[in-house]
Write a protein that holds these residues in place. Structure first.
Motif, PDB file in Angstrom:
ATOM      1  N   GLU A 108       0.831  -1.217   0.000  1.00 51.11           N
ATOM      2  CA  GLU A 108       0.000   0.000   0.000  1.00 51.11           C
ATOM      3  C   GLU A 108       0.864   1.265   0.000  1.00 51.11           C
ATOM      4  O   GLU A 108       0.493   2.273  -0.608  1.00 51.11           O
ATOM      5  CB  GLU A 108      -0.963  -0.030   1.180  1.00 51.11           C
ATOM      6  CG  GLU A 108      -2.066  -1.077   0.950  1.00 51.11           C
ATOM      7  CD  GLU A 108      -3.063  -1.169   2.080  1.00 51.11           C
ATOM      8  OE1 GLU A 108      -2.810  -0.564   3.144  1.00 51.11           O
ATOM      9  OE2 GLU A 108      -4.092  -1.855   1.897  1.00 51.11           O
ATOM     10  N   ILE A 124       1.816   1.768  -3.543  1.00 50.43           N
ATOM     11  CA  ILE A 124       0.668   2.239  -4.327  1.00 50.43           C
ATOM     12  C   ILE A 124       0.440   3.741  -4.092  1.00 50.43           C
ATOM     13  O   ILE A 124       0.182   4.491  -5.034  1.00 50.43           O
ATOM     14  CB  ILE A 124      -0.612   1.449  -3.943  1.00 50.43           C
ATOM     15  CG1 ILE A 124      -0.449  -0.024  -4.294  1.00 50.43           C
ATOM     16  CG2 ILE A 124      -1.862   2.059  -4.589  1.00 50.43           C
ATOM     17  CD1 ILE A 124      -0.520  -0.377  -5.733  1.00 50.43           C
ATOM     18  N   ARG A 125       0.559   4.171  -2.843  1.00 48.25           N
ATOM     19  CA  ARG A 125       0.308   5.584  -2.512  1.00 48.25           C
ATOM     20  C   ARG A 125       1.232   6.525  -3.279  1.00 48.25           C
ATOM     21  O   ARG A 125       0.864   7.652  -3.574  1.00 48.25           O
ATOM     22  CB  ARG A 125       0.500   5.808  -1.000  1.00 48.25           C
ATOM     23  CG  ARG A 125      -0.724   5.490  -0.161  1.00 48.25           C
ATOM     24  CD  ARG A 125      -0.616   6.090   1.238  1.00 48.25           C
ATOM     25  NE  ARG A 125       0.540   5.607   1.981  1.00 48.25           N
ATOM     26  CZ  ARG A 125       0.574   4.465   2.675  1.00 48.25           C
ATOM     27  NH1 ARG A 125      -0.506   3.687   2.714  1.00 48.25           N
ATOM     28  NH2 ARG A 125       1.655   4.094   3.330  1.00 48.25           N
ATOM     29  N   ARG A 151      -3.666   3.537  -7.185  1.00 49.01           N
ATOM     30  CA  ARG A 151      -4.649   2.479  -6.906  1.00 49.01           C
ATOM     31  C   ARG A 151      -4.106   1.152  -7.401  1.00 49.01           C
ATOM     32  O   ARG A 151      -3.154   1.114  -8.198  1.00 49.01           O
ATOM     33  CB  ARG A 151      -5.997   2.793  -7.576  1.00 49.01           C
ATOM     34  CG  ARG A 151      -5.971   2.754  -9.109  1.00 49.01           C
ATOM     35  CD  ARG A 151      -7.394   2.740  -9.669  1.00 49.01           C
ATOM     36  NE  ARG A 151      -7.461   2.884 -11.108  1.00 49.01           N
ATOM     37  CZ  ARG A 151      -7.254   1.916 -11.984  1.00 49.01           C
ATOM     38  NH1 ARG A 151      -6.899   0.699 -11.565  1.00 49.01           N
ATOM     39  NH2 ARG A 151      -7.352   2.126 -13.279  1.00 49.01           N
ATOM     40  N   PHE A 152      -4.732   0.081  -6.932  1.00 47.92           N
ATOM     41  CA  PHE A 152      -4.367  -1.243  -7.414  1.00 47.92           C
ATOM     42  C   PHE A 152      -4.808  -1.382  -8.874  1.00 47.92           C
ATOM     43  O   PHE A 152      -5.760  -0.719  -9.316  1.00 47.92           O
ATOM     44  CB  PHE A 152      -5.043  -2.332  -6.578  1.00 47.92           C
ATOM     45  CG  PHE A 152      -4.397  -2.545  -5.240  1.00 47.92           C
ATOM     46  CD1 PHE A 152      -3.490  -3.572  -5.053  1.00 47.92           C
ATOM     47  CD2 PHE A 152      -4.691  -1.705  -4.171  1.00 47.92           C
ATOM     48  CE1 PHE A 152      -2.880  -3.766  -3.820  1.00 47.92           C
ATOM     49  CE2 PHE A 152      -4.089  -1.886  -2.938  1.00 47.92           C
ATOM     50  CZ  PHE A 152      -3.179  -2.925  -2.765  1.00 47.92           C
ATOM     51  N   GLN A 187      -6.633  -3.176 -11.980  1.00 44.80           N
ATOM     52  CA  GLN A 187      -7.809  -4.029 -12.144  1.00 44.80           C
ATOM     53  C   GLN A 187      -7.593  -4.890 -13.382  1.00 44.80           C
ATOM     54  O   GLN A 187      -6.797  -4.521 -14.264  1.00 44.80           O
ATOM     55  CB  GLN A 187      -9.069  -3.168 -12.284  1.00 44.80           C
ATOM     56  CG  GLN A 187      -9.362  -2.389 -11.013  1.00 44.80           C
ATOM     57  CD  GLN A 187     -10.464  -1.362 -11.182  1.00 44.80           C
ATOM     58  OE1 GLN A 187     -10.975  -1.159 -12.270  1.00 44.80           O
ATOM     59  NE2 GLN A 187     -10.794  -0.696 -10.091  1.00 44.80           N
ATOM     60  N   GLY A 243      -0.115   2.046 -14.676  1.00 40.07           N
ATOM     61  CA  GLY A 243      -0.211   2.861 -13.459  1.00 40.07           C
ATOM     62  C   GLY A 243       0.764   4.000 -13.335  1.00 40.07           C
ATOM     63  O   GLY A 243       0.928   4.557 -12.247  1.00 40.07           O
TER      64      GLY A 243
END
Lengths: 236, 94
Positions: free
Chosen positions: A193, A196-197, A203-204, A206, A233
């Motif tokens: 996390e 990701i931040r 965000r993760f 998809q 990403g």
């Protein structure tokens, strides 16, 4: 988007997670999908054929391709997804875990690609997509070997693109970010996390983020796109 | 497998290659395949090797690898010409 009807696609690591999602996606687009994994099939579909194969074992990979040639047909699309991950400080990384990552992630990708290339050279059309990882760019603590193998699959694709370009085969890398999966569950949640931040798109991933790029790389119109790594990403 | 059987496998692979070449090459037992006098490029030689491996494996009922350490350590390259390659395949089959 054109159908993949009539195409035979091979997905390694098709039993779980991203590999399974990719196999399902290609089936939904009309391809016949051959799945490789060490375990039993987890997919049941009329156009899905499952082979229990350890991709790191050259003789098993060759034998599986011989069976595919006899019973299914020439593979034209390969998604090299099979991978294992052990995240650990280098000084205490078990050598066997390091070896397994090298064998499955890197050698397995090579062995599958070379056998597929032998088929693709006949049809003069092929798409090889290696599933890379943000780890190759972010180089997180604990992922020394895993990140190296994922950097390695991109280099592998780039070299193969030169060898196979004259045969109508493109080779690219789709470098994915963290996605909810069994593999992700092996990592400390807070560590993931935190990564990701700090991403441009925090965000993760998809499944559709992955399929969007995969569809692009597999399309007929992408015959001039090779030796590329596409990062999801905002990683670069 | 006799040496002539093996030679026919190699020559068939070269004939198939010829179908794809803009400028077909003369195919015979002494057609230079490897080295300074080679009449085909390295990618074409790879295609021939892959074809020959597949057909020889089928004929012998066991995997045949023409590019392992044993091939590299031969005093004369097995890929010099079809005749030499046929001899090497026969030695593997023995």
């Amino acid at each position: 988007m054109t159908s993949l009807g009539g195409k035979i696609a091979l997905v390694t690591g098709s039993r779980h997670g991203v590999g399974r999602a990719i196999a399902e996606h290609l089936l939904s687009r009309g391809a016949t999908v051959v799945g490789f994994s060490r375990g039993e099939a987890s997919l049941d579909h009329a156009n899905y054929r499952h082979y229990r194969v350890d991709v790191a074992d050259a003789s098993l990979v060759q034998a599986a391709f011989a069976e595919i040639a006899r019973n299914v047909g020439p593979v034209q699309i390969v998604v090299n997804n099979a991978a294992v991950l052990t995240s650990q400080y280098a000084m205490i990384m078990p050598p066997k875990a390091a070896r397994d990552m090298l064998d499955v992630n890197l050698l397995g990708t090579f062995l599958v690609s070379r056998e597929a290339a032998k088929m693709m050279r006949r049809t003069k059309w092929g798409r090889i997509v290696n599933i890379g990882s943000m780890a190759a760019s972010l180089e997180p603590i604990g992922d020394s070997i895993y990140a190296a193998t994922k950097a390695g699959v991109a280099t592998l694709a780039n070299v193969l693109s030169k060898e196979l370009g004259p045969l109508g085969v493109t080779c690219n890398t789709l470098a994915i970010t963290a996605i909810e999966s069994e593999m992700l569950n092996q990592l400390p949640r807070e560590k993931v996390e935190a990564i990701i931040r700090n991403m441009p798109i925090p965000r993760f991933a998809q499944a559709d983020d992955i399929m969007n790029v995969l569809d692009f790389l597999l399309s007929e119109r992408s015959g001039y796109v090779t030796a590329q790594t596409i990062w999801l990403g905002g990683i670069n | 497998m006799t040496k002539d059987d093996a030679l026919q496998i190699v020559l068939r692979a070269l004939e198939r290659l010829n179908e794809e070449l803009d400028e077909p090459v003369d195919v015979g037992p002494r057609t230079p395949l490897f080295g300074a006098d080679a009449v085909i490029d390295s990618l074409s030689l790879v295609s021939v090797i892959v074809d020959v491996e597949a057909e020889a494996s089928e004929a012998l009922g066991k995997p045949v690898s023409l590019t392992d350490d044993r091939a590299i350590n031969q005093p004369t390259s097995p890929f010099t010409d079809p005749e030499t390659l046929a001899g090497y395949i026969t030695s593997l089959a023995a």
